[in-house]
Design a protein around this motif. Structure first.
Motif, PDB file in Angstrom:
ATOM      1  N   LEU A 117      -4.692 -62.535  17.642  1.00  0.00           N
ATOM      2  CA  LEU A 117      -3.430 -61.861  17.122  1.00  0.00           C
ATOM      3  C   LEU A 117      -3.551 -61.372  15.539  1.00  0.00           C
ATOM      4  O   LEU A 117      -3.455 -60.056  15.272  1.00  0.00           O
ATOM      5  N   SER A 118      -3.915 -62.076  14.868  1.00  0.00           N
ATOM      6  CA  SER A 118      -4.119 -61.973  13.294  1.00  0.00           C
ATOM      7  C   SER A 118      -5.262 -60.965  13.137  1.00  0.00           C
ATOM      8  O   SER A 118      -5.051 -60.118  12.287  1.00  0.00           O
ATOM      9  N   LEU A 119      -6.326 -61.044  14.063  1.00  0.00           N
ATOM     10  CA  LEU A 119      -7.334 -59.864  13.751  1.00  0.00           C
ATOM     11  C   LEU A 119      -6.878 -58.440  14.111  1.00  0.00           C
ATOM     12  O   LEU A 119      -6.897 -57.492  13.350  1.00  0.00           O
ATOM     13  N   GLY A 120      -5.987 -58.474  15.111  1.00  0.00           N
ATOM     14  CA  GLY A 120      -5.363 -57.452  15.666  1.00  0.00           C
ATOM     15  C   GLY A 120      -4.403 -56.588  14.435  1.00  0.00           C
ATOM     16  O   GLY A 120      -4.597 -55.506  14.041  1.00  0.00           O
ATOM     17  N   ILE A 121      -3.561 -57.480  13.936  1.00  0.00           N
ATOM     18  CA  ILE A 121      -2.879 -57.002  12.792  1.00  0.00           C
ATOM     19  C   ILE A 121      -3.542 -56.598  11.764  1.00  0.00           C
ATOM     20  O   ILE A 121      -3.346 -55.456  11.001  1.00  0.00           O
ATOM     21  N   GLU A 122      -4.594 -57.290  11.494  1.00  0.00           N
ATOM     22  CA  GLU A 122      -5.373 -56.991  10.473  1.00  0.00           C
ATOM     23  C   GLU A 122      -5.923 -55.493  10.663  1.00  0.00           C
ATOM     24  O   GLU A 122      -6.111 -54.577   9.601  1.00  0.00           O
ATOM     25  N   SER A 123      -6.588 -55.255  11.733  1.00  0.00           N
ATOM     26  CA  SER A 123      -7.298 -53.929  11.968  1.00  0.00           C
ATOM     27  C   SER A 123      -6.157 -52.949  11.933  1.00  0.00           C
ATOM     28  O   SER A 123      -6.571 -51.641  11.968  1.00  0.00           O
ATOM     29  N   ILE A 124      -4.966 -53.179  12.493  1.00  0.00           N
ATOM     30  CA  ILE A 124      -3.898 -52.028  12.310  1.00  0.00           C
ATOM     31  C   ILE A 124      -3.697 -51.860  11.196  1.00  0.00           C
ATOM     32  O   ILE A 124      -3.222 -50.702  10.672  1.00  0.00           O
ATOM     33  N   PHE A 125      -2.742 -52.747  10.445  1.00  0.00           N
ATOM     34  CA  PHE A 125      -2.103 -52.506   9.111  1.00  0.00           C
ATOM     35  C   PHE A 125      -3.173 -52.908   7.903  1.00  0.00           C
ATOM     36  O   PHE A 125      -3.233 -51.613   6.945  1.00  0.00           O
ATOM     37  N   ILE A 126      -3.680 -53.719   7.620  1.00  0.00           N
ATOM     38  CA  ILE A 126      -4.362 -54.269   6.405  1.00  0.00           C
ATOM     39  C   ILE A 126      -5.633 -53.421   6.271  1.00  0.00           C
ATOM     40  O   ILE A 126      -5.841 -52.719   5.277  1.00  0.00           O
ATOM     41  N   ASN A 127      -6.586 -53.467   7.316  1.00  0.00           N
ATOM     42  CA  ASN A 127      -7.647 -52.806   7.175  1.00  0.00           C
ATOM     43  C   ASN A 127      -7.780 -51.357   7.981  1.00  0.00           C
ATOM     44  O   ASN A 127      -8.566 -51.511   8.786  1.00  0.00           O
ATOM     45  N   ASN A 128      -6.832 -50.935   7.962  1.00  0.00           N
ATOM     46  CA  ASN A 128      -6.390 -49.531   8.712  1.00  0.00           C
ATOM     47  C   ASN A 128      -7.860 -48.944   8.667  1.00  0.00           C
ATOM     48  O   ASN A 128      -8.509 -48.360   7.512  1.00  0.00           O
ATOM     49  N   ILE A 129      -8.500 -48.491   9.759  1.00  0.00           N
ATOM     50  CA  ILE A 129      -9.721 -47.804   9.876  1.00  0.00           C
ATOM     51  C   ILE A 129      -9.815 -46.494   8.999  1.00  0.00           C
ATOM     52  O   ILE A 129     -10.851 -46.053   8.660  1.00  0.00           O
ATOM     53  N   LEU A 130      -8.801 -45.784   9.023  1.00  0.00           N
ATOM     54  CA  LEU A 130      -8.718 -44.553   8.311  1.00  0.00           C
ATOM     55  C   LEU A 130      -8.103 -44.733   6.966  1.00  0.00           C
ATOM     56  O   LEU A 130      -8.915 -44.217   6.183  1.00  0.00           O
TER      57      LEU A 130
END
Lengths: 205, 206
Positions: free
Chosen positions: A6-19
């Motif tokens: 879950l924390s990885l998911g949140i991270e990839s959506i918001f914190i380390n947003n791919i764009l």
């Protein structure tokens, strides 16, 4: 385990947003953010393709390319990792083609909504980028699934936000020369800055 | 005939100035932002990109009469990714530190729209010699933007150039602080936006 994902998911959506944090997929982001409808279509197509290709490439890397990956076939000393780029991009191009065919056959409605975006996506850097990041960070299978899906959602959020701003902006009066690409970059910078406010949020310590 | 009047010179100069791939045609933005926190990776990236672009243009131009129209994209991708693998292996062998810094962005040269764009728009319809110059020109046009962005980001963000301290300690003693913002992602977006504004204004006036 679940909390970690879950924390990885949140991270990839918001914190380390791919764009917004890794600058991947900028080309289609700038080209297709004129109106919200197109942006949403493209965004969903990216989520779709990313969540298929990232796990797909993980399997290929794990069982064919990695050092010692061919042990199951009796070649424990073979290291094919230099073939990573070419096999990843081939997988992505092939997957996009297959998805397009399947979609046309079974879901014409979805095809008419996303179909025109699919070929564009084969050369979207965010797709290849996600696959390369997952290798570099040594994700396992479930992490890869979450990371691919999360990155897709992050990309969708970014492009929809951009499209919304651009629609409002068409009435604005910019200095000559700044209008167009220049101002788009600056707005992306501002959006990226707002996303940075998420940095440091950790669900699980 | 003077050098500046030849066709080669024209295809070489155009992408550097009026038809710049990054700031005018809006291609290949992804990597130009990510590798510009410091000057060294920006230079290496420019070099790798120019080499790959020139080679892929020449190869595709040589094969332009052999490639069937409907599978040309996959052929182009194969050529490009083989060249990128070559560049990546060379970087890993001779410049390991920089290759670690660039991480996935060497691989992402494959999906850099400039390369596909030039292959589609130029190499498929022109001879190898002129395509070579087109490749070099576009690579450098992409590169100078990269270097300028990296110059400002490194100077303002960490007070160094090529890793050497430029801003003297005395200035820091007066209370000057490095702009941490420049090292982060939003800094890149804003710097490139401003450069593009500047360039467009200059082109219009000349």
């Amino acid at each position: 385990m679940f909390e970690h994902l879950l924390s990885l998911g949140i991270e990839s959506i918001f914190i380390n947003n791919i764009l917004l944090a890794y600058f991947l997929g900028m080309c289609s982001f700038l080209a297709c953010s004129k109106n919200i409808k197109t942006a949403i279509g493209l965004g969903f197509a990216v989520i779709f393709v990313l969540s298929i290709t990232a796990p797909m490439n993980w399997l290929i890397n794990e069982f064919l390319l990695k050092e010692g990956a061919l042990a199951w076939a009796g070649f424990p000393a073979v290291d094919l990792s230099f073939l990573q780029f070419i096999s990843f991009i081939a997988t992505i191009a092939a997957m996009v083609q297959i998805v397009e065919l399947v979609m046309e056959q079974f879901s014409p409605a979805l095809y008419s909504a996303l179909g025109i975006f699919l070929p564009l996506i084969a050369v979207n850097c965010s797709i290849l980028g996600a696959s390369l990041f997952m290798v570099e960070r040594n994700y396992n299978f479930s992490e890869t699934v979450v990371f691919g899906f999360g990155s897709g959602i992050g990309w969708l959020l970014a492009i929809v936000a951009m499209a919304a701003v651009q629609q409002k902006m068409s009435y604005a009066n910019f200095p000559k020369g700044l209008a167009g690409f220049g101002v788009n970059m600056i707005i992306t910078g501002l959006i990226s800055m707002t996303f940075m406010a998420f940095a440091g949020i950790k669900l699980v310590g | 005939m003077k050098l500046t009047k030849t066709k080669e010179f024209k295809v070489f100069m155009e992408p550097i100035s009026v038809a710049n791939p990054v700031s005018v045609l809006v291609l290949g933005i992804c990597s130009s932002l990510a590798v510009t926190t410091q000057l060294i990776p920006a230079f290496v990236m420019t070099f790798a990109m120019t080499a790959v672009l020139a080679c892929s243009n020449v190869i595709i131009s040589l094969m332009r009469n052999l490639i069937p129209k409907n599978i040309r994209i996959i052929v182009e991708l194969t050529v490009i990714s083989s060249l990128v693998i070559l560049a990546d292996q060379l970087l890993k062998a001779f410049m390991f530190d920089v290759s670690k810094m660039l991480s996935v962005f060497v691989g992402l040269i494959i999906t850099n729209c400039i390369i596909m764009g030039r292959a589609e728009a130029f190499a498929l319809g022109n001879g190898p010699w002129i395509s070579f110059w087109d490749g070099i020109g576009n690579g450098l046009g992409y590169g100078w933007i990269l270097v300028v962005v990296a110059f400002f980001r490194e100077l303002l963000g960490s007070g160094t150039l090529f890793g050497f301290k430029i801003i003297p300690q005395a200035v820091y003693d007066f209370g000057y602080v490095d702009m941490g913002f420049m090292v982060l992602a939003p800094g890149a977006f804003i710097v490139i936006g401003l450069i593009c504004w500047f360039q467009k204004t200059c082109i219009k006036e000349s």
